[in-house]
Design a protein around this motif. Structure first.
Motif, PDB file in Angstrom:
ATOM      1  N   LEU A 184     -10.585  -1.929  33.856  1.00 37.23           N
ATOM      2  CA  LEU A 184     -11.063  -1.287  35.087  1.00 37.23           C
ATOM      3  C   LEU A 184     -12.544  -1.537  35.337  1.00 37.23           C
ATOM      4  CD1 LEU A 184      -9.208   2.153  34.916  1.00 37.23           C
ATOM      5  CD2 LEU A 184      -8.772   0.277  36.507  1.00 37.23           C
ATOM      6  N   THR A 185     -13.315  -1.788  34.279  1.00 38.48           N
ATOM      7  CA  THR A 185     -14.752  -2.004  34.437  1.00 38.48           C
ATOM      8  C   THR A 185     -15.124  -3.483  34.403  1.00 38.48           C
ATOM      9  OG1 THR A 185     -15.135  -1.774  32.047  1.00 38.48           O
ATOM     10  CG2 THR A 185     -15.286   0.218  33.373  1.00 38.48           C
ATOM     11  N   SER A 186     -14.128  -4.353  34.380  1.00 33.56           N
ATOM     12  CA  SER A 186     -14.389  -5.787  34.283  1.00 33.56           C
ATOM     13  C   SER A 186     -15.055  -6.310  35.541  1.00 33.56           C
ATOM     14  CB  SER A 186     -13.081  -6.543  34.046  1.00 33.56           C
ATOM     15  OG  SER A 186     -13.290  -7.935  34.123  1.00 33.56           O
ATOM     16  N   GLU A 187     -15.976  -7.250  35.361  1.00 32.85           N
ATOM     17  CA  GLU A 187     -16.623  -7.898  36.499  1.00 32.85           C
ATOM     18  C   GLU A 187     -15.743  -8.986  37.096  1.00 32.85           C
ATOM     19  OE1 GLU A 187     -20.593  -9.197  35.823  1.00 32.85           O
ATOM     20  OE2 GLU A 187     -21.060  -7.551  34.462  1.00 32.85           O
ATOM     21  N   LYS A 188     -14.741  -9.383  36.360  1.00 35.15           N
ATOM     22  CA  LYS A 188     -13.845 -10.435  36.843  1.00 35.15           C
ATOM     23  C   LYS A 188     -12.916  -9.868  37.904  1.00 35.15           C
ATOM     24  CE  LYS A 188     -15.298 -12.973  33.301  1.00 35.15           C
ATOM     25  NZ  LYS A 188     -15.983 -11.962  32.493  1.00 35.15           N
ATOM     26  N   LEU A 221       1.283  -1.264  29.089  1.00 28.63           N
ATOM     27  CA  LEU A 221       0.675  -1.297  30.419  1.00 28.63           C
ATOM     28  C   LEU A 221      -0.813  -1.639  30.332  1.00 28.63           C
ATOM     29  CD1 LEU A 221       2.351   1.808  32.126  1.00 28.63           C
ATOM     30  CD2 LEU A 221       3.037  -0.598  32.232  1.00 28.63           C
ATOM     31  N   ALA A 222      -1.513  -1.056  29.361  1.00 26.90           N
ATOM     32  CA  ALA A 222      -2.936  -1.354  29.194  1.00 26.90           C
ATOM     33  C   ALA A 222      -3.134  -2.816  28.799  1.00 26.90           C
ATOM     34  CB  ALA A 222      -3.542  -0.434  28.130  1.00 26.90           C
ATOM     35  N   GLY A 223      -2.235  -3.318  27.932  1.00 30.23           N
ATOM     36  CA  GLY A 223      -2.317  -4.714  27.539  1.00 30.23           C
ATOM     37  C   GLY A 223      -2.098  -5.647  28.713  1.00 30.23           C
ATOM     38  N   TYR A 224      -1.137  -5.318  29.564  1.00 32.22           N
ATOM     39  CA  TYR A 224      -0.910  -6.124  30.764  1.00 32.22           C
ATOM     40  C   TYR A 224      -2.183  -6.169  31.607  1.00 32.22           C
ATOM     41  CZ  TYR A 224       1.001  -7.694  35.242  1.00 32.22           C
ATOM     42  OH  TYR A 224       1.221  -8.391  36.398  1.00 32.22           O
ATOM     43  N   ALA A 225      -2.771  -5.005  31.858  1.00 30.92           N
ATOM     44  CA  ALA A 225      -3.968  -4.931  32.696  1.00 30.92           C
ATOM     45  C   ALA A 225      -5.120  -5.720  32.084  1.00 30.92           C
ATOM     46  CB  ALA A 225      -4.374  -3.471  32.900  1.00 30.92           C
ATOM     47  N   TYR A 226      -5.302  -5.562  30.778  1.00 33.45           N
ATOM     48  CA  TYR A 226      -6.449  -6.187  30.117  1.00 33.45           C
ATOM     49  C   TYR A 226      -6.329  -7.707  30.077  1.00 33.45           C
ATOM     50  CZ  TYR A 226      -9.844  -7.354  26.511  1.00 33.45           C
ATOM     51  OH  TYR A 226     -10.889  -7.921  25.819  1.00 33.45           O
TER      52      TYR A 226
END
Length: 429
Positions: free
Chosen positions: A205-209, A252-257
């Motif tokens: 969620l905090t990624s600049e990409k 789900l977190a792994g998918y997002a990351y």
């Protein structure tokens, strides 16, 4: 419940998901299936439970069991030979990161028509192929979140080398998340799994990409699941529903990351894990706890949703918020500190055997892979992050200890509630 999402990955989730997945597996064209299973999933009986749900309606013609903790070149080539010898047309994986990596590596090798991984020292993965190998993954609560990623790391033990792939040809087609595949685990393992998932969700969620919109939904959902269930799962680890929600949050977190390019935490985690054969999730968690206070988040980061999620639980004290960034950093730190009241998880690299004299070599190995000008890939930034992560919790300053002591009154007030949760869990189990 069932989810259909983009990127050609389908999720079958919830009670009796394995039984309901039989139709989906057959629809994928899986007629002659190779089964890959890690040692732990076989030993604790999860393999038998899964096959019982398939009820002989899924045609498994070959089994590769007892996969170890790391995915090796030897195991990949052995698995490929078994796939070809039995004329398989698809793969089902049960278990953790190493088993998933081997399956993905086999898909890549089949696509390129090669039989030994060392060929990839001479050329890269072919981007065009007509070969289709359906891949079904059944995660257990040993999940590291890589099931929905396209990243693969394979270890050449003899040559002391690593093969790393990032290709859509390593994609999973179906992920089946069934409560039956969650086994009772020690509280320490549950904490590590859940906190690693939280770290991946916050990082995505905090990624600049540029992030995948569906990934943002997954990350928020993962944080909500962890906020509502992680402490309950630690205190009541015999209750299957809590274990299942933590597993779902990890996927789900792994998918997002993994929808965004690799960042400094994942790269350092890989290198430290390679060198010390330490748990990847533990390393990621430790680095994240120190990184989040050092990272300069991009200005357009929408933090309102994350603030609401991190603040919405019974063991984070909402004080003077200050900036949104400071609130999130404080909330994350408090979240992790408060869980120490219930389980003593690892929070420093020195406990994993990492030595200070190795830090320069570790930092240099990351720097050598990057020539772009990026603050995260400066030697000083990486060394500062590693130094902070190496220190034990005994190195906390007196002000931090004083804050913990002042929080003790509130923590003690919740002891009765926690004891009640544990007693209820034992009864329900």
């Amino acid at each position: 419940m069932e989810y259909n999402f983009e990127r050609d990955i389908k999720f079958v989730v919830g009670d009796k998901a394995l039984r309901r997945s039989v139709k989906e597996i057959n629809n994928l064209g899986c007629r002659r299936i190779l089964l890959i299973c890690d040692e732990m999933s076989d030993r604790v009986g999860q393999l038998k439970d899964m096959l019982r749900q398939f009820n002989k309606e899924v045609n498994i013609v070959e089994k590769i069991k007892r996969i170890g903790d790391i995915a090796t070149v030897e195991e990949c080539e052995k698995t490929l030979r078994a796939y070809k010898a039995s004329e398989c047309d698809s793969i089902i994986v049960l278990g953790k990161k190493s088993a998933v990596a081997i399956a993905k590596a086999v898909k890549i090798m089949l696509k390129d028509g090669i039989s030994i991984i060392s060929n990839y020292r001479k050329f890269t993965v072919n981007n065009i192929s007509s070969v289709r190998v359906p891949l079904v993954v059944v995660p257990t609560n040993l999940s590291s979140g890589v099931e929905a990623s396209n990243f693969v790391r394979i270890y050449d033990v003899e040559q002391n080398d690593i093969f790393e792939f990032n290709t859509t040809f390593a994609q999973t087609n179906l992920i089946v998340i069934d409560p039956l595949m969650t086994d009772t685990m020690p509280p320490k393992s549950i904490a590590t799994s859940g906190l690693h998932a939280l770290a991946m969700a916050v990082m995505s969620l905090t990624s600049e990409k540029d992030s995948d919109p569906m990934g943002e939904v997954y990350a928020v959902t993962a944080i909500r699941l962890l906020t509502d269930n992680l402490k309950k799962c630690i205190l009541q680890n015999k209750i299957k529903s809590f274990r299942f929600r933590v597993l779902l949050a990890s996927i789900l977190a792994g998918y997002a990351y993994w929808q965004t390019p690799k960042d400094i935490i994942s790269e350092l985690s890989d290198r430290i894990s390679d060198r010390y054969r330490a748990n990847y999730g533990n390393i990621f968690l430790i680095l994240f706890l120190n990184y989040i206070g050092m990272h300069k988040w991009h200005a357009d980061f929408d933090s309102d949703n994350l603030i609401n999620l991190l603040g919405d639980n019974g063991y984070i004290v909402l004080k003077d918020m200050g900036s949104k960034r400071d609130f999130i950093v404080d909330s994350v730190n408090n979240y992790y500190k408060r869980l120490k009241n219930y389980v003593a998880y690892v929070d420093n690299l020195s406990d994993l055997g990492v030595k200070r004299e190795d830090l320069v070599d570790i930092a240099s190995s990351v720097i050598s892979m990057h020539t772009d000008e990026n603050e995260e890939y400066t030697f000083s930034f990486i060394m500062e992050l590693l130094d902070k992560s190496l220190l034990s919790s005994d190195g906390e300053n007196s002000e931090e200890k004083s804050d913990e002591q002042s929080d003790a009154v509130e923590e003690n007030a919740s002891d009765k509630e926690d004891n009640k949760l544990q007693e209820e869990g034992e009864k329900q189990a």
